[in-house]
Design a protein around this motif. Structure first.
Motif, short mmCIF file in Angstrom:
data_model
loop_
_atom_site.label_atom_id
_atom_site.label_comp_id
_atom_site.label_asym_id
_atom_site.label_seq_id
_atom_site.Cartn_x
_atom_site.Cartn_y
_atom_site.Cartn_z
N VAL A 11 6.86 11.53 -60.61
CA VAL A 11 5.49 11.62 -61.05
C VAL A 11 5.67 12.66 -62.66
O VAL A 11 5.00 12.34 -63.51
CB VAL A 11 4.83 12.46 -60.16
CG1 VAL A 11 3.60 12.93 -60.76
CG2 VAL A 11 4.56 11.77 -58.88
N THR A 71 6.98 14.48 -52.76
CA THR A 71 6.38 13.23 -52.21
C THR A 71 7.52 12.45 -51.54
O THR A 71 7.14 11.60 -50.72
CB THR A 71 5.84 12.68 -53.64
OG1 THR A 71 4.77 13.31 -54.18
CG2 THR A 71 5.65 11.14 -53.35
N ASN A 90 -0.97 10.54 -51.81
CA ASN A 90 -0.19 9.35 -51.40
C ASN A 90 -0.61 8.43 -50.66
O ASN A 90 -1.45 8.66 -49.61
CB ASN A 90 0.91 10.05 -50.53
CG ASN A 90 1.99 9.12 -50.13
OD1 ASN A 90 1.86 7.87 -50.08
ND2 ASN A 90 3.44 9.71 -50.33
N ARG A 91 -0.85 7.30 -51.26
CA ARG A 91 -1.77 6.03 -50.91
C ARG A 91 -0.87 5.28 -49.71
O ARG A 91 -1.44 4.23 -49.26
CB ARG A 91 -2.25 5.13 -51.93
CG ARG A 91 -3.12 6.06 -52.83
CD ARG A 91 -3.35 5.13 -54.15
NE ARG A 91 -4.30 4.05 -53.72
CZ ARG A 91 -4.51 2.93 -54.52
NH1 ARG A 91 -3.76 2.91 -55.53
NH2 ARG A 91 -5.30 1.93 -54.27
N THR A 140 -7.70 9.51 -55.41
CA THR A 140 -6.88 8.17 -55.06
C THR A 140 -7.19 7.03 -56.30
O THR A 140 -6.47 6.32 -56.58
CB THR A 140 -7.31 7.68 -53.65
OG1 THR A 140 -8.86 7.41 -53.75
CG2 THR A 140 -6.82 8.45 -52.93
N MET A 189 -4.96 6.65 -59.38
CA MET A 189 -3.61 6.30 -59.25
C MET A 189 -3.33 4.95 -59.47
O MET A 189 -4.07 4.25 -59.39
CB MET A 189 -3.22 6.53 -57.43
CG MET A 189 -3.29 7.63 -56.82
SD MET A 189 -2.40 9.09 -57.59
CE MET A 189 -0.67 8.88 -56.69
N SER A 190 -1.94 4.58 -60.10
CA SER A 190 -1.57 3.36 -60.50
C SER A 190 -1.04 2.82 -59.54
O SER A 190 -1.00 1.26 -59.42
CB SER A 190 -0.72 3.37 -61.67
OG SER A 190 0.57 3.93 -61.21
N TYR A 217 2.16 5.88 -55.20
CA TYR A 217 2.49 7.26 -55.51
C TYR A 217 2.27 7.80 -56.80
O TYR A 217 2.48 9.19 -56.94
CB TYR A 217 4.10 7.45 -55.04
CG TYR A 217 4.47 6.52 -53.78
CD1 TYR A 217 4.19 7.03 -52.75
CD2 TYR A 217 5.38 5.59 -53.95
CE1 TYR A 217 4.45 6.22 -51.40
CE2 TYR A 217 5.87 4.83 -52.96
CZ TYR A 217 5.29 5.26 -51.71
OH TYR A 217 5.80 4.54 -50.57
N HIS A 218 2.11 7.05 -57.68
CA HIS A 218 2.09 7.46 -59.27
C HIS A 218 0.65 7.68 -59.89
O HIS A 218 -0.13 6.40 -59.52
CB HIS A 218 2.99 6.77 -60.02
CG HIS A 218 4.40 6.77 -59.69
ND1 HIS A 218 5.04 5.85 -58.76
CD2 HIS A 218 5.43 7.41 -59.54
CE1 HIS A 218 6.13 6.00 -58.11
NE2 HIS A 218 6.37 7.22 -58.77
N PRO A 219 0.43 8.29 -60.93
CA PRO A 219 -0.83 8.27 -61.59
C PRO A 219 -1.20 7.32 -62.41
O PRO A 219 0.00 6.75 -63.25
CB PRO A 219 -1.09 9.78 -61.98
CG PRO A 219 0.45 10.26 -62.18
CD PRO A 219 1.29 9.54 -61.34
N ASN A 220 -2.32 6.81 -62.69
CA ASN A 220 -2.59 6.24 -63.90
C ASN A 220 -2.67 7.13 -64.92
O ASN A 220 -2.41 8.35 -64.84
CB ASN A 220 -3.68 5.21 -63.79
CG ASN A 220 -4.98 5.84 -63.58
OD1 ASN A 220 -5.17 7.33 -63.63
ND2 ASN A 220 -5.71 5.28 -62.81
N GLY A 259 -5.30 9.97 -64.15
CA GLY A 259 -4.45 10.95 -63.49
C GLY A 259 -3.55 11.56 -63.98
O GLY A 259 -3.44 12.88 -63.75
#
Ligand code: CA
Ligand code: CA
Length: 351
Positions: free
Chosen positions: A49, A141, A185-186, A226, A229-230, A233-236, A239
């Motif tokens: 991240v 994470t 965390n999706r 949520t 998120m891209s 686990y990671h943001p777009n 985010g």
């Protein structure tokens, strides 16, 4: 530490620089060395991240922009320089310590590396090119993904914090450590342990503060949803910008917390006779970085005496023209303390 929108851009870098000279002020109570303008060194520390997996620059790119907009002269430092944006590279801001796939402590992981057993290799007293003023941390994470002894994950994080900022033998004992909570965390079943980990962090940070370590908490998780998120686990980009918002406020609140009170010329959190002594000894001096330059005009004079006098409170303050001898100054200190005159203390707290 209070986190509020009121923490807007502040001329706080000067405060950090004067903090570096606080010891000199306490020891000599005299003219301080001129502060050298230098950027505030920030180490983004963590996993992918922080690296910015699948998003060039990650949160570091928007954070750099926001720091610039806030008027802060900063420099990202760290042992990595991968995954920058062109803007970060052009500005010499590509460094970071985001290690993709890492856990808190890899010594208990059969497959992953971790920060705890590796950080000595790039952070320490002798590693001046990297030595940070502020560390921004998000880690855990991958511990959650692996279900890696999660019951004791906060303990491992606690050990990592101490390893870095312990005032006695930390790798960066003068740095301030900002602990961020974990973003969503999706992966199926992983949000609950993420929430559990995050829930422990404020209390953990408070314990470290009580131990005398310079640590604060930023609830990054409250900024990132949520939908920001891209992947799992990671943001777009949205985010990442929100993570940057969270850390920017954490940085600004820390800088505010170390801003000396007006008239606190020896930076000890009190406005008292010792500050008068600093002013008296520097009266007539000129130049940048003078501790007793209360109005920031690079001159120490009667106006700065007035800053101290007004901050001292309604009680009669020693007259600027009295210019007591050193022995008289000591007597003055004793008499003022005995009289229990007004003192002010600046304390940073977590809430
Ligand atoms: Ca003081
Ligand atoms: Ca002045």
């Amino acid at each position: 530490m209070r986190m509020s929108a009121a923490a807007s851009a502040r001329p706080a870098l000067t405060a950090l620089l004067t903090k570096r000279f606080a010891l000199a002020a306490c020891l000599s109570l005299s003219l301080l060395p001129a502060a050298v303008a230098e950027p505030l060194r920030i180490m983004p520390l963590g996993d992918s991240v922080t690296d910015g997996f699948a998003l060039a620059g990650g949160y570091r790119a928007p954070l750099y922009s926001k720091l610039q907009q806030a008027g802060l002269d900063t420099l990202f430092v760290g042992d990595h320089a991968n995954n920058p944006t062109s803007a970060l590279t052009a500005a010499g801001q590509q460094n970071h310590s985001g290690h993709s796939g890492w856990v808190i402590d890899g010594r208990i992981s059969p497959t992953r590396n971790g920060l705890a057993e590796n950080i000595d290799s790039w952070l320490g007293r002798r590693r001046v090119p990297i030595g940070p003023d502020i560390v921004l941390l998000m880690i855990g994470t991958n511990d959650v993904i692996d279900n890696l002894q999660l019951a004791t994950a906060p303990n491992r994080l606690s050990d990592l914090i101490t390893r870095i900022v312990d005032p006695n033998d930390g790798l960066a004992p003068d740095a301030h450590f900002i602990v961020g909570s974990l973003i969503p965390n999706r992966q199926a079943g992983k949000q609950a342990p993420t929430d559990a980990f995050n829930a422990v962090l404020p209390g953990l940070v408070a314990q470290h503060q009580q131990a005398g370590e310079s640590v604060s908490f930023v609830d990054v998780a409250s900024y990132v949803h949520t939908s920001d998120m891209s992947d799992l686990y990671h943001p777009n980009a949205t985010g990442a910008a929100k993570i940057a918002d969270a850390f920017l406020l954490g940085i600004q609140d820390y800088l505010e917390s170390i801003q000396p009170a007006p008239g606190d010329y020896n930076r000890d959190g009190l406005v008292d006779a010792a500050d008068y002594t600093v002013w008296r000894d520097a009266n007539g001096a000129s130049g940048p970085g003078l501790a007793a330059d209360g109005n920031g005009d690079q001159q120490v004079d009667q106006q700065d005496y007035a800053v101290w006098r007004d901050a001292y409170g309604p009680q009669p303050a020693p007259a600027a023209t009295a210019a007591p001898t050193p022995s008289a100054g000591c007597l003055l200190c004793v008499s003022l303390m005995a009289a229990g005159l007004r003192q002010r203390r600046v304390v940073a707290t977590v809430d």
